[in-house]
Scaffold this motif. Structure first.
Motif, PDB file in Angstrom:
ATOM      1  N   GLN A 163      51.910  86.966  22.675  1.00 35.36           N
ATOM      2  CA  GLN A 163      51.932  86.752  21.225  1.00 35.36           C
ATOM      3  C   GLN A 163      53.330  87.043  20.666  1.00 35.36           C
ATOM      4  O   GLN A 163      53.885  86.259  19.885  1.00 35.36           O
ATOM      5  N   CYS A 164      53.909  88.173  21.065  1.00 40.43           N
ATOM      6  CA  CYS A 164      55.235  88.549  20.577  1.00 40.43           C
ATOM      7  C   CYS A 164      56.318  87.595  21.061  1.00 40.43           C
ATOM      8  O   CYS A 164      57.367  87.446  20.419  1.00 40.43           O
ATOM      9  N   ALA A 165      56.074  86.929  22.188  1.00 37.40           N
ATOM     10  CA  ALA A 165      57.068  86.037  22.784  1.00 37.40           C
ATOM     11  C   ALA A 165      56.957  84.591  22.295  1.00 37.40           C
ATOM     12  O   ALA A 165      57.657  83.716  22.799  1.00 37.40           O
ATOM     13  N   ILE A 166      56.082  84.326  21.326  1.00 37.59           N
ATOM     14  CA  ILE A 166      56.006  82.979  20.749  1.00 37.59           C
ATOM     15  C   ILE A 166      57.352  82.638  20.117  1.00 37.59           C
ATOM     16  O   ILE A 166      57.936  83.431  19.387  1.00 37.59           O
ATOM     17  N   GLU A 167      57.833  81.444  20.429  1.00 35.42           N
ATOM     18  CA  GLU A 167      59.205  81.057  20.098  1.00 35.42           C
ATOM     19  C   GLU A 167      59.238  79.995  19.001  1.00 35.42           C
ATOM     20  O   GLU A 167      58.510  79.005  19.068  1.00 35.42           O
ATOM     21  N   VAL A 168      60.089  80.210  18.005  1.00 35.72           N
ATOM     22  CA  VAL A 168      60.246  79.261  16.901  1.00 35.72           C
ATOM     23  C   VAL A 168      61.728  79.105  16.586  1.00 35.72           C
ATOM     24  O   VAL A 168      62.564  79.874  17.066  1.00 35.72           O
ATOM     25  N   ASN A 169      62.034  78.108  15.733  1.00 36.92           N
ATOM     26  CA  ASN A 169      63.388  78.017  15.188  1.00 36.92           C
ATOM     27  C   ASN A 169      63.366  78.437  13.723  1.00 36.92           C
ATOM     28  O   ASN A 169      62.312  78.737  13.164  1.00 36.92           O
ATOM     29  N   ILE A 170      64.501  78.436  13.094  1.00 36.27           N
ATOM     30  CA  ILE A 170      64.620  79.007  11.755  1.00 36.27           C
ATOM     31  C   ILE A 170      63.837  78.209  10.711  1.00 36.27           C
ATOM     32  O   ILE A 170      63.238  78.781   9.790  1.00 36.27           O
ATOM     33  N   ARG A 171      63.796  76.884  10.852  1.00 39.05           N
ATOM     34  CA  ARG A 171      63.058  76.063   9.888  1.00 39.05           C
ATOM     35  C   ARG A 171      61.552  76.265  10.030  1.00 39.05           C
ATOM     36  O   ARG A 171      60.822  76.300   9.036  1.00 39.05           O
ATOM     37  N   GLN A 172      61.091  76.381  11.249  1.00 36.00           N
ATOM     38  CA  GLN A 172      59.658  76.613  11.472  1.00 36.00           C
ATOM     39  C   GLN A 172      59.230  77.951  10.881  1.00 36.00           C
ATOM     40  O   GLN A 172      58.166  78.050  10.261  1.00 36.00           O
ATOM     41  N   LEU A 173      60.079  78.957  11.036  1.00 37.76           N
ATOM     42  CA  LEU A 173      59.738  80.271  10.497  1.00 37.76           C
ATOM     43  C   LEU A 173      59.718  80.254   8.972  1.00 37.76           C
ATOM     44  O   LEU A 173      58.843  80.864   8.345  1.00 37.76           O
ATOM     45  N   ALA A 174      60.666  79.555   8.368  1.00 36.66           N
ATOM     46  CA  ALA A 174      60.681  79.456   6.905  1.00 36.66           C
ATOM     47  C   ALA A 174      59.434  78.749   6.393  1.00 36.66           C
ATOM     48  O   ALA A 174      58.887  79.105   5.341  1.00 36.66           O
ATOM     49  N   CYS A 196      68.777  77.065  17.507  1.00 35.00           N
ATOM     50  CA  CYS A 196      68.487  78.263  18.299  1.00 35.00           C
ATOM     51  C   CYS A 196      67.021  78.656  18.134  1.00 35.00           C
ATOM     52  O   CYS A 196      66.510  78.741  17.016  1.00 35.00           O
ATOM     53  N   CYS A 197      66.344  78.893  19.244  1.00 36.06           N
ATOM     54  CA  CYS A 197      64.968  79.386  19.201  1.00 36.06           C
ATOM     55  C   CYS A 197      64.954  80.880  19.511  1.00 36.06           C
ATOM     56  O   CYS A 197      65.760  81.366  20.301  1.00 36.06           O
ATOM     57  N   PHE A 198      64.052  81.590  18.894  1.00 40.14           N
ATOM     58  CA  PHE A 198      63.947  83.032  19.061  1.00 40.14           C
ATOM     59  C   PHE A 198      62.475  83.402  19.030  1.00 40.14           C
ATOM     60  O   PHE A 198      61.635  82.645  18.544  1.00 40.14           O
ATOM     61  N   THR A 199      62.160  84.562  19.554  1.00 37.60           N
ATOM     62  CA  THR A 199      60.758  84.976  19.618  1.00 37.60           C
ATOM     63  C   THR A 199      60.353  85.706  18.334  1.00 37.60           C
ATOM     64  O   THR A 199      61.162  86.374  17.697  1.00 37.60           O
ATOM     65  N   LEU A 200      59.074  85.575  17.998  1.00 34.52           N
ATOM     66  CA  LEU A 200      58.573  86.180  16.765  1.00 34.52           C
ATOM     67  C   LEU A 200      58.563  87.700  16.823  1.00 34.52           C
ATOM     68  O   LEU A 200      58.783  88.370  15.815  1.00 34.52           O
ATOM     69  N   GLN A 201      58.271  88.267  17.988  1.00 31.79           N
ATOM     70  CA  GLN A 201      58.112  89.707  18.114  1.00 31.79           C
ATOM     71  C   GLN A 201      57.153  90.230  17.038  1.00 31.79           C
ATOM     72  O   GLN A 201      56.071  89.720  16.884  1.00 31.79           O
TER      73      GLN A 201
END
Length: 310
Positions: A197-208, A60-65
């Motif tokens: 900028q807020c809409a940049i999208e990542v997955n959980i591993r990228q964020l970690a 799942c991808c989500f935005t950074l906000q």
């Protein structure tokens, strides 16, 4: 993996906190975010060797906000230095909601109190080098590509457009700051860059992994190459402790005790020196804009593995 945490252990922790999703609701003031599924939960831990373990909906991808506020601050500090940035944005927690205009009206000289509230983040985005909004966002994406070692990351155009069209309060904040000389140039271009900028999208591993870069004092996990100067990484982590969880930052510091930043997409990233980065995603939010599942899971993990920095 650090502290022997396996995928099975994370799955078990996620199962335990899943019922808390019923206690919150997805953000609906940004129309595109209202489409998120509150049952899409994920967690990942990335250690300082670059090894990671994850559980839940990992694809799942989500935005950074608002998590992007930490990254734009780091970039603005590299562009201009501390003196320039902090002449225009303060360093103090606000104790007010992230979108509040109150402190701008009462705080002389109308300078945002910190870079983690919307007013401060808009001022920081305005500072990033780049002639056009897309140049600013492109430089921020390049910075994120370096941190994640993944150049496929971009922003979600639907979310960016939805945020831009509904950004009436942020537009007001910008015009107020422009009136007082905090923001330079076009308000609409600043908003364009900020919403992308807020809409940049990542997955959980990228964020970690982003969290782990900060835990590694700004150095790449594989090569040791410096991506972010150490003292700037420390400044960003300090803001995460004092202001990173909106006006629940004090309670979070007591219950969890790690530098962390949340976003209204339901994502939370934490960073622990000597350990690594932790990312949690759960779109259902509490009344202060933080993921209810994310807060509970980070509290359980911090207490179980003694992660608090205090």
């Amino acid at each position: 993996m650090s502290k022997g945490i396996t995928r099975e252990i994370l799955e078990d922790w996620l199962k335990n906190v899943r019922p808390y999703a019923r206690d919150g609701k997805v953000a609906d003031y940004i129309p595109a975010l209202a489409k998120q599924n509150p049952d899409d939960l994920a967690v990942a831990i990335c250690d300082l060797d670059g090894d990671s373990v994850s559980a839940g909906n990992e694809v799942c991808c989500f935005t950074l906000q608002s998590i992007s506020k930490v990254l734009s601050l780091a970039l603005a500090l590299m562009d201009h230095g501390e003196e320039y940035v902090f002449e225009r944005v303060g360093m103090e927690p606000s104790g007010d909601p992230f979108h509040s205009i109150y402190r701008l009206e009462t705080h002389n000289p109308s300078r945002p109190l910190n870079p983690m509230i919307n007013a401060g983040a808009l001022a920081v985005t305005n500072m990033i080098h780049g002639i056009t909004p897309d140049e600013k966002v492109g430089r921020l994406l390049s910075f994120i590509h370096e941190m994640t070692d993944d150049r496929s990351i971009t922003y979600n155009t639907e979310v960016a457009s939805s945020e831009y069209e509904s950004a009436h309060l942020n537009r007001s904040l910008c015009y107020y700051m422009k009136q007082h000389g905090v923001i330079k140039g076009s308000v609409e271009e600043t908003l364009d860059a900020y919403t992308k900028q807020c809409a940049i999208e990542v997955n959980i591993r990228q964020l970690a992994r982003i969290g782990a870069i900060f835990a590694n004092e700004g150095k790449d996990l594989d090569s040791g190459r410096r991506i972010l100067p150490m003292h700037l990484a420390r400044i960003c982590k300090t803001f995460m402790v004092t202001c990173g969880m909106y006006d629940a930052s004090g309670e979070f510091a007591i219950k969890v005790g790690i530098p962390a930043k949340s976003g209204v997409s339901g994502a939370v990233v934490g960073t622990v020196n000597g350990y690594g980065g932790i990312a949690v995603y759960g779109p259902a939010l509490d009344g202060k804009g933080n993921s209810v599942v994310g807060l509970k899971l980070l509290e359980l993990l911090s207490n179980r593995y003694d992660l608090s920095i205090f």
